[in-house]
Design a protein around this motif. Sequence first.
Motif, PDB file in Angstrom:
ATOM      1  N   THR A  18       0.691  -1.340  -0.099  1.00 13.03           N
ATOM      2  CA  THR A  18       0.135   0.260   0.146  1.00 13.03           C
ATOM      3  C   THR A  18       0.868   1.407   0.299  1.00 13.03           C
ATOM      4  O   THR A  18       1.544   1.037   0.098  1.00 13.03           O
ATOM      5  CB  THR A  18      -0.814   0.200   1.339  1.00 13.03           C
ATOM      6  OG1 THR A  18      -0.364  -0.064   1.967  1.00 13.03           O
ATOM      7  CG2 THR A  18      -1.529  -1.279   1.107  1.00 13.03           C
ATOM      8  N   THR A  42      -0.341  -0.644  -4.711  1.00 14.12           N
ATOM      9  CA  THR A  42      -1.387   0.703  -4.384  1.00 14.12           C
ATOM     10  C   THR A  42      -1.501   2.424  -4.073  1.00 14.12           C
ATOM     11  O   THR A  42      -0.039   2.702  -3.766  1.00 14.12           O
ATOM     12  CB  THR A  42      -2.775   0.013  -2.924  1.00 14.12           C
ATOM     13  OG1 THR A  42      -2.197   0.577  -2.018  1.00 14.12           O
ATOM     14  CG2 THR A  42      -2.854  -1.200  -3.220  1.00 14.12           C
ATOM     15  N   LEU A  70      -6.548   2.058  -4.578  1.00 12.68           N
ATOM     16  CA  LEU A  70      -6.829   2.240  -2.936  1.00 12.68           C
ATOM     17  C   LEU A  70      -6.362   3.381  -2.192  1.00 12.68           C
ATOM     18  O   LEU A  70      -5.676   4.018  -2.487  1.00 12.68           O
ATOM     19  CB  LEU A  70      -5.546   1.116  -2.621  1.00 12.68           C
ATOM     20  CG  LEU A  70      -6.056   1.065  -1.235  1.00 12.68           C
ATOM     21  CD1 LEU A  70      -7.308   0.319  -0.289  1.00 12.68           C
ATOM     22  CD2 LEU A  70      -5.403   0.125  -0.515  1.00 12.68           C
ATOM     23  N   LEU A  72      -7.233   4.631   1.505  1.00  9.63           N
ATOM     24  CA  LEU A  72      -7.330   3.897   3.040  1.00  9.63           C
ATOM     25  C   LEU A  72      -8.571   4.717   3.607  1.00  9.63           C
ATOM     26  O   LEU A  72      -8.637   4.274   4.892  1.00  9.63           O
ATOM     27  CB  LEU A  72      -5.958   3.927   3.163  1.00  9.63           C
ATOM     28  CG  LEU A  72      -5.145   2.507   2.518  1.00  9.63           C
ATOM     29  CD1 LEU A  72      -4.239   2.809   2.931  1.00  9.63           C
ATOM     30  CD2 LEU A  72      -5.988   1.050   3.285  1.00  9.63           C
ATOM     31  N   VAL A  78     -11.418   0.648  -0.220  1.00  8.17           N
ATOM     32  CA  VAL A  78     -10.830  -0.417   0.736  1.00  8.17           C
ATOM     33  C   VAL A  78     -11.232  -1.831   0.384  1.00  8.17           C
ATOM     34  O   VAL A  78     -10.951  -2.748  -0.035  1.00  8.17           O
ATOM     35  CB  VAL A  78     -10.895  -0.984   2.435  1.00  8.17           C
ATOM     36  CG1 VAL A  78     -10.045  -1.976   2.246  1.00  8.17           C
ATOM     37  CG2 VAL A  78      -9.903   0.358   2.893  1.00  8.17           C
ATOM     38  N   ASN A  94       1.708  -2.896   4.253  1.00 14.57           N
ATOM     39  CA  ASN A  94       0.723  -1.766   5.416  1.00 14.57           C
ATOM     40  C   ASN A  94       1.653  -0.923   5.387  1.00 14.57           C
ATOM     41  O   ASN A  94       2.299  -0.197   6.699  1.00 14.57           O
ATOM     42  CB  ASN A  94       0.196  -2.723   6.260  1.00 14.57           C
ATOM     43  CG  ASN A  94      -0.992  -3.294   6.242  1.00 14.57           C
ATOM     44  OD1 ASN A  94      -1.783  -3.677   5.485  1.00 14.57           O
ATOM     45  ND2 ASN A  94      -1.436  -4.354   7.018  1.00 14.57           N
ATOM     46  N   HIS A 121      -5.635   0.138   7.542  1.00 12.71           N
ATOM     47  CA  HIS A 121      -5.515  -1.549   7.292  1.00 12.71           C
ATOM     48  C   HIS A 121      -5.284  -2.003   7.646  1.00 12.71           C
ATOM     49  O   HIS A 121      -5.608  -3.763   7.172  1.00 12.71           O
ATOM     50  CB  HIS A 121      -3.530  -0.806   7.447  1.00 12.71           C
ATOM     51  CG  HIS A 121      -2.442   0.391   6.296  1.00 12.71           C
ATOM     52  ND1 HIS A 121      -2.019   1.198   7.242  1.00 12.71           N
ATOM     53  CD2 HIS A 121      -2.208   0.160   5.225  1.00 12.71           C
ATOM     54  CE1 HIS A 121      -1.618   0.842   5.599  1.00 12.71           C
ATOM     55  NE2 HIS A 121      -1.475   0.320   4.809  1.00 12.71           N
ATOM     56  N   LEU A 124      -8.605  -3.563   5.500  1.00 10.04           N
ATOM     57  CA  LEU A 124      -7.783  -4.464   4.353  1.00 10.04           C
ATOM     58  C   LEU A 124      -7.081  -5.178   5.043  1.00 10.04           C
ATOM     59  O   LEU A 124      -7.094  -6.694   3.859  1.00 10.04           O
ATOM     60  CB  LEU A 124      -6.848  -3.212   3.621  1.00 10.04           C
ATOM     61  CG  LEU A 124      -5.582  -4.346   2.984  1.00 10.04           C
ATOM     62  CD1 LEU A 124      -6.582  -3.804   1.678  1.00 10.04           C
ATOM     63  CD2 LEU A 124      -5.238  -2.867   2.194  1.00 10.04           C
TER      64      LEU A 124
END
Length: 293
Positions: A18, A42, A70, A72, A78, A94, A121, A124
Amino acid sequence: MWTTDEIPDLTGSVAVVTGASGGIGVPTALELARHGARVILTARDADRGRAALDTIRAAAPGAAAEVRALDLADLGSVRAFAETVDGPLDLLVNNAGVGPMPRRTTVDGFETQFGVNHLGHFALTGLLMPRLLAAPAARVVTVSSDAHSVGAIDFDDLALDRRYGRFSAYGRSKLANLLFALELQRRADASGAPLLSLATHPGMTATGIMKVGVLTRPLNALLRLAVQPPAKGALPSLYAATSPEARGGQYVGPGPKVLRPSPKALDAAVAARLWERSQELTGVRFWDIRQHS
């Protein structure tokens, strides 16, 4: 001293990183791809994501890498991203995060630093847990910070409505990252699940997390001298993600070397309570790793 030359052959593995459009996310994704992993980057910003992908492909021709959207700060995003991941997932890094800022809220109404750095996170990881447990020996690496030592979890004011400080809120989000990473390992151990969960501290790194403009001019000058390049800041994450010597529940810092977290990060009761509240807030309940045996 450990270097990226010690990363083993990752051919056949799949990784999600991410926040891979900048900071330590780019060299993290690059080295994983360079050593054979299929890497899903991402990015919240499509243009920055494409630029990062171009950088990786130029540095590692033939790398199996792609970029997907993505955000967050939006649990809908997510969930949408998690649905695009199929098959076993060997590694989740993460890495994404936001730094000290005036108080803002996410799409879902959470204080932004807590919402992005921790809750996004957490959700996710929970949504991807079936994919992770389908791999033979998956790892989850969550980027925290030594700022966790100044954080505090106030369960009566998780929204920080009563008192907000941009730096204390950042410390709180990083403490939450570390509490989560260690609690995930406890739950994996209790179930016998083949999963390693580690946390990392990259050290003072030249990324967008710390906006030097919020500091005084002399402190800005000192900060620019003290920071390390992103490639060096990525080493703890890469060690945690790939080294055969890494162990679940470790907190890996600059060097890379294993650090001891502050006592508050080792409070299992607080970690368990935060886990339950995070499930309530996100609506994401983990695939029950306690029964994975």
